[in-house]
Design an enzyme around this catalytic site. Structure first.
Site, PDB file in Angstrom:
ATOM      1  N   GLU A   1     -17.864 -48.034 -64.375  1.00 29.84           N
ATOM      2  CA  GLU A   1     -17.538 -47.083 -63.310  1.00 29.84           C
ATOM      3  C   GLU A   1     -17.311 -45.688 -63.865  1.00 29.84           C
ATOM      4  O   GLU A   1     -17.713 -44.695 -63.257  1.00 29.84           O
ATOM      5  CB  GLU A   1     -16.283 -47.540 -62.562  1.00 29.84           C
ATOM      6  CG  GLU A   1     -16.472 -48.820 -61.773  1.00 29.84           C
ATOM      7  CD  GLU A   1     -15.195 -49.236 -61.093  1.00 29.84           C
ATOM      8  OE1 GLU A   1     -15.136 -49.128 -59.848  1.00 29.84           O
ATOM      9  OE2 GLU A   1     -14.253 -49.665 -61.793  1.00 29.84           O
TER      10      GLU A   1
ATOM     11  N   LYS B   1     -14.359 -46.404 -51.181  1.00 31.90           N
ATOM     12  CA  LYS B   1     -15.253 -46.766 -52.277  1.00 31.90           C
ATOM     13  C   LYS B   1     -16.306 -47.694 -51.666  1.00 31.90           C
ATOM     14  O   LYS B   1     -16.063 -48.881 -51.487  1.00 31.90           O
ATOM     15  CB  LYS B   1     -14.439 -47.477 -53.352  1.00 31.90           C
ATOM     16  CG  LYS B   1     -15.051 -47.583 -54.696  1.00 31.90           C
ATOM     17  CD  LYS B   1     -14.019 -48.200 -55.653  1.00 31.90           C
ATOM     18  CE  LYS B   1     -14.402 -47.998 -57.081  1.00 31.90           C
ATOM     19  NZ  LYS B   1     -13.392 -48.550 -58.003  1.00 31.90           N
TER      20      LYS B   1
END
Length: 122
Positions: free
Chosen positions: A21, A100
């Protein structure tokens, strides 16, 4: 209480716990609701009596596209803190939703998000 909504702003950032990420990055969406007395702005048609949502957008962009955080909770908190400090006395409260849409977890879902509320809301 009156409200200003800035919905579904989209940014690319490097927040997350997993190494991928922070290396690859991902999309994030942010929605903001500001509790503001808009009476004088409505009567005078003057920007100085409201909150410039272009500036709110830029605050969100700088934070989401800036320094990486592990948690979206931390990103949302930074946004809330900055907006309240920038518009101290004018913004009575706010709600930040940090979304997200593509977290790297298995399963079928539309998105994950956190929502925090600071200050006065009715």
């Amino acid at each position: 209480m009156d409200y200003i909504h800035v919905k579904d702003m989209e940014f690319y950032g490097y927040h997350g716990v997993l190494a991928a990420e922070t290396a690859i990055g991902q999309r994030f969406r942010v929605s903001i609701t500001l509790a503001v007395d808009l009476h004088q702005a409505g009567e005078t048609d003057e920007l100085e009596y409201t909150v410039n949502y272009a500036e709110v957008y830029m605050i969100c962009k700088e934070i989401v596209e800036g320094e990486p955080y592990k948690l979206i909770e931390a990103v949302a908190e930074q946004i809330a803190t900055r907006i309240l400090a920038t518009y101290e006395g004018r913004v009575k409260g706010l709600r930040v939703e940090m979304i997200k849409p593509d977290p790297p977890i298995p399963g079928h879902y539309r998105e994950v998000s956190v929502e925090l509320t600071r200050g006065e809301f009715q």
